[in-house]
Design an enzyme around this catalytic site. Structure first.
Site, PDB file in Angstrom:
ATOM      1  N   HIS A 139     -10.886  -6.133   8.181  1.00  0.00           N
ATOM      2  CA  HIS A 139     -11.646  -5.885   6.966  1.00  0.00           C
ATOM      3  C   HIS A 139     -12.900  -5.052   7.226  1.00  0.00           C
ATOM      4  O   HIS A 139     -13.770  -4.977   6.363  1.00  0.00           O
ATOM      5  CB  HIS A 139     -12.081  -7.209   6.322  1.00  0.00           C
ATOM      6  CG  HIS A 139     -10.950  -8.078   5.887  1.00  0.00           C
ATOM      7  ND1 HIS A 139     -10.278  -8.894   6.761  1.00  0.00           N
ATOM      8  CD2 HIS A 139     -10.362  -8.244   4.684  1.00  0.00           C
ATOM      9  CE1 HIS A 139      -9.319  -9.550   6.107  1.00  0.00           C
ATOM     10  NE2 HIS A 139      -9.356  -9.166   4.841  1.00  0.00           N
ATOM     11  N   GLU A 184       0.802  -1.225   0.000  1.00  0.00           N
ATOM     12  CA  GLU A 184       0.000   0.000   0.000  1.00  0.00           C
ATOM     13  C   GLU A 184       0.831   1.270   0.000  1.00  0.00           C
ATOM     14  O   GLU A 184       0.474   2.249  -0.663  1.00  0.00           O
ATOM     15  CB  GLU A 184      -0.960  -0.011   1.185  1.00  0.00           C
ATOM     16  CG  GLU A 184      -2.143  -0.951   1.040  1.00  0.00           C
ATOM     17  CD  GLU A 184      -1.786  -2.409   1.256  1.00  0.00           C
ATOM     18  OE1 GLU A 184      -2.577  -3.287   0.863  1.00  0.00           O
ATOM     19  OE2 GLU A 184      -0.699  -2.673   1.824  1.00  0.00           O
TER      20      GLU A 184
END
Length: 337
Positions: A129, A60
């Site tokens: 998540h 990321e």
């Protein structure tokens, strides 16, 4: 006019902008050949080629660093962080580079960068998540933060975000992508049955950043919400039998404080609903702003209904975020105060 769910609307927005602007590029983990874990980019690589829509490594910080460089060069990078929980390694690039580029360069450079990411709970994704980190980014000067609540707004807001010359964090509520999951109809997800879709124009249009929407007019209490919580709030107002004015913020930063102020001065009560944890959540900022601007009009304390101040639970996530029952109780208490 075609009927789309939120995934289809987001896909349409990116399709429109890829066709409209040759400087738009889309990349991230699995967004190319696979079409994204939620299929929001499905078909775009085939249509526009590997140089416009492409996959990135599971890194990321690298994705965001590359995007900042592309944006400074003049491209309009649209990156997908697969889940909002994964955005933390990229935060330094966002905060220290993208958000400050215009100012540190004296206006010589800007960062027309859009960061798309699914956020929030409702799919039993657990602690890695299901997080709602929006308040972290509203604290950063130079970033804009957008959270849509319906397909029409999702497409128009995403087009506006891509066209914006500064970085935009675009959080997409996972529970609103395609609607309630089969087998969980007893869970108060949204007040749709099986068709969480709406009419969405096929071509180009925009919804302006920084402008809230009055999802429901009312006279007794103002509810401030965004994303999934807009629908939870509408259901709660119905269940509580309260004539509530529900404000869908749509953009947290810049914030449409004028619409909020006008509504609270009219109803004289305010309930704030968000899924993120309570302490230092965005609701605290909203509460302070309403207090500063509407104190002499209020007839009851401002109430917040939020997630709990605990690590995100896995099997207990439906008890974690606000549902219609908790919000309805807050509305009743506010009306009785």
């Amino acid at each position: 006019m075609p009927v789309m769910n939120m995934v289809a609307a987001l896909n349409s927005a990116m399709d429109v902008m890829l066709a409209r602007d040759p400087d738009v590029v889309i990349f991230g983990e699995d967004v190319g050949y696979f079409g994204g874990v939620f299929r929001a980019t499905e078909g775009l690589q085939k249509r526009y080629g590997l140089s416009r829509v492409f996959d990135a490594p599971i890194a990321e910080a690298g994705i965001m660093g590359a995007a900042v460089g592309m944006a400074a060069y003049g491209l309009r990078a649209v990156v997908e962080i697969q889940f909002a929980d994964y955005i933390y390694p990229a935060t330094d690039q966002l905060v220290s580079e993208a958000a400050r580029l215009r100012y540190r360069s004296g206006g010589e450079f800007s960062a027309p960068l859009t960061v798309r990411s699914p956020y929030g709970g409702g799919i039993f994704g657990g602690q890695t998540h299901s997080q709602s980190p929006e308040a972290l980014f509203t604290h950063v000067s130079g970033l804009k933060t957008v959270i849509p609540s319906n397909p029409y707004d999702a497409k128009g807001l995403l087009i506006s975000a891509i066209e914006d010359d500064d970085p935009v964090i675009f959080f997409e509520p996972k529970r609103l992508y395609t609607g309630p999951f089969e087998g969980y109809q007893d869970r108060p997800v949204v007040p749709w049955s099986k068709h969480p879709a709406s009419e969405v124009p096929e071509g180009y249009y925009t919804v302006p950043l920084g402008k809230a929407n009055i999802a429901q007019e009312g006279s007794e209490v103002t509810i401030l919400a965004y994303g999934t919580m807009v629908h939870v709030s509408l259901a709660a107002a119905r269940d509580a039998g309260v004539d509530a004015e529900v404000i869908d913020l749509r953009t947290l930063l810049p914030l449409d404080i004028e619409t909020i102020e006008a509504s609270v001065k009219k109803t004289r009560r305010c309930v704030i609903v968000h899924e993120a944890t309570r302490t230092s959540g965005f609701g605290a900022e909203l509460s302070a702003l309403v207090q500063e601007r509407c104190f002499y009009h209020l007839e009851a304390p401002i109430t917040r209904v939020t997630g709990w101040d605990t690590p995100y639970p896995h099997v207990l996530e439906w008890a974690y975020f606000p549902g219609p029952t908790r919000v309805a109780e807050a509305l009743r208490q506010t009306m009785e105060a």
